[in-house]
Each structure stands twice: as structure tokens, then as C-alpha cells.
Design a protein around this motif. Structure first.
Motif, PDB file in Angstrom:
ATOM      1  N   GLY A   1       0.840  -1.200   0.000  1.00  0.00           N
ATOM      2  CA  GLY A   1       0.000   0.000   0.000  1.00  0.00           C
ATOM      3  C   GLY A   1       0.867   1.239   0.000  1.00  0.00           C
ATOM      4  O   GLY A   1       2.087   1.162  -0.001  1.00  0.00           O
ATOM      5  N   ASN A   2       0.250   2.399   0.007  1.00  0.00           N
ATOM      6  CA  ASN A   2       1.015   3.639  -0.138  1.00  0.00           C
ATOM      7  C   ASN A   2       1.414   4.269   1.184  1.00  0.00           C
ATOM      8  O   ASN A   2       1.922   5.370   1.206  1.00  0.00           O
ATOM      9  N   PHE A   3       1.207   3.602   2.315  1.00  0.00           N
ATOM     10  CA  PHE A   3       1.639   4.141   3.602  1.00  0.00           C
ATOM     11  C   PHE A   3       3.145   4.384   3.595  1.00  0.00           C
ATOM     12  O   PHE A   3       3.633   5.385   4.104  1.00  0.00           O
ATOM     13  N   SER A   4       3.897   3.468   3.006  1.00  0.00           N
ATOM     14  CA  SER A   4       5.359   3.580   3.017  1.00  0.00           C
ATOM     15  C   SER A   4       5.866   4.764   2.205  1.00  0.00           C
ATOM     16  O   SER A   4       6.988   5.211   2.399  1.00  0.00           O
ATOM     17  N   LEU A   5       5.050   5.301   1.296  1.00  0.00           N
ATOM     18  CA  LEU A   5       5.498   6.428   0.477  1.00  0.00           C
ATOM     19  C   LEU A   5       5.709   7.694   1.290  1.00  0.00           C
ATOM     20  O   LEU A   5       6.532   8.528   0.953  1.00  0.00           O
ATOM     21  N   SER A   6       4.959   7.851   2.380  1.00  0.00           N
ATOM     22  CA  SER A   6       5.087   9.059   3.198  1.00  0.00           C
ATOM     23  C   SER A   6       5.788   8.783   4.526  1.00  0.00           C
ATOM     24  O   SER A   6       5.910   9.670   5.352  1.00  0.00           O
ATOM     25  N   ALA A   7       6.244   7.556   4.737  1.00  0.00           N
ATOM     26  CA  ALA A   7       6.918   7.202   5.990  1.00  0.00           C
ATOM     27  C   ALA A   7       8.430   7.260   5.791  1.00  0.00           C
ATOM     28  O   ALA A   7       8.941   6.958   4.715  1.00  0.00           O
ATOM     29  N   GLU A   8       9.116   7.649   6.842  1.00  0.00           N
ATOM     30  CA  GLU A   8      10.576   7.703   6.820  1.00  0.00           C
ATOM     31  C   GLU A   8      11.105   6.782   7.909  1.00  0.00           C
ATOM     32  O   GLU A   8      10.541   6.715   8.990  1.00  0.00           O
ATOM     33  N   THR A   9      12.191   6.102   7.602  1.00  0.00           N
ATOM     34  CA  THR A   9      12.839   5.250   8.593  1.00  0.00           C
ATOM     35  C   THR A   9      14.294   5.678   8.696  1.00  0.00           C
ATOM     36  O   THR A   9      14.945   5.913   7.678  1.00  0.00           O
ATOM     37  N   GLU A  10      14.784   5.801   9.928  1.00  0.00           N
ATOM     38  CA  GLU A  10      16.177   6.202  10.135  1.00  0.00           C
ATOM     39  C   GLU A  10      16.742   5.468  11.337  1.00  0.00           C
ATOM     40  O   GLU A  10      16.104   5.386  12.382  1.00  0.00           O
ATOM     41  N   GLU A  11      17.947   4.913  11.170  1.00  0.00           N
ATOM     42  CA  GLU A  11      18.627   4.288  12.306  1.00  0.00           C
ATOM     43  C   GLU A  11      19.182   5.373  13.212  1.00  0.00           C
ATOM     44  O   GLU A  11      19.630   6.413  12.750  1.00  0.00           O
ATOM     45  N   LYS A  12      19.134   5.117  14.513  1.00  0.00           N
ATOM     46  CA  LYS A  12      19.547   6.120  15.488  1.00  0.00           C
ATOM     47  C   LYS A  12      20.237   5.426  16.664  1.00  0.00           C
ATOM     48  O   LYS A  12      19.863   4.322  17.036  1.00  0.00           O
ATOM     49  N   ILE A  13      21.209   6.092  17.237  1.00  0.00           N
ATOM     50  CA  ILE A  13      21.803   5.603  18.480  1.00  0.00           C
ATOM     51  C   ILE A  13      21.020   6.248  19.616  1.00  0.00           C
ATOM     52  O   ILE A  13      21.028   7.464  19.776  1.00  0.00           O
TER      53      ILE A  13
END
Length: 107
Positions: free
Chosen positions: A58-70
Motif C-alpha cells: 500500500g502507499n503508507f510507506s510512500l510518506s513514511a521515513e525510517t532512520e537508524e539512530k543511536i
């Protein structure tokens, strides 16, 4: 771990930005299952090092951001860091072992 995101019962479709801090001592695959979250709204998922977020089709991932963080190591420090970084924390949950986490988002 499957993260189930649904709006609270008084909200038909959730239409506001969200920020999640998904912290784990071991790398995880966070599987996202959502219901009634409006598409096109910014949602940010910060994950601990080595972890990833997998979105449903679906298109939820189009507006989602993922970032690795400490993240800070202790939960008290993580909560303080989140409050300083974002100004408010609306929900904080600590689980030792879980396959499913259910979160209601809304006012």
C-alpha cells in the motif's frame, strides 16, 4: 515484532504526523500493520542500529521515513532525550518480550 497502529475509537481516520522511537537491545525487524491512517501524512520511525521497518503493501510507506539512530541506553534517559528532542511524549511502553504491540494513535 509486529507493530499494529490504529486510531482511537473517536477518530475515524488519523490524519496527523507521527514520530516513533523503536528501541531494542538487539536488531529487530519491525513489521507495520496499520488501519485507518490517512495516506500521504508524514510518519517517522527511528529504529535502533541494525533494525529495519517493513511496511504492508500500500502507499503508507510512500510518506513514511525510517532512520537508524543511536538511542540512550537506559529508558529514563531515552524518555528525557525524546522530551528534549520533540517537546512531548504522548506514549511510552517498555516490553521485555513481545511479538505484537498494539498502539492507538489520536488526540
Amino acid at each position: 515484532v509486529t507493530l499494529h497502529l490504529n486510531p482511537i475509537s473517536s477518530v475515524h481516520i488519523h490524519q496527523k504526523p507521527l514520530v516513533f522511537l523503536l528501541n531494542s537491545p538487539l536488531p529487530l525487524v519491525w513489521k507495520l500493520k496499520t488501519e485507518r491512517l490517512a495516506p500521504g501524512i508524514r510518519r517517522v520511525f527511528f529504529v535502533s542500529l541494525g533494525s529495519v521497518v517493513r511496511f504492508e503493501k500500500g502507499n503508507f510507506s510512500l510518506s513514511a521515513e525510517t532512520e537508524e539512530k543511536i538511542f540512550p541506553e537506559r529508558n529514563e534517559h531515552l524518555l528525557q532525550w525524546a522530551q528534549k528532542e520533540y517537546g512531548a511524549v504522548t506514549s511510552f511502553t517498555e516490553l521485555k518480550v513481545s511479538r505484537n504491540i498494539y498502539i492507538k494513535v489520536g488526540e
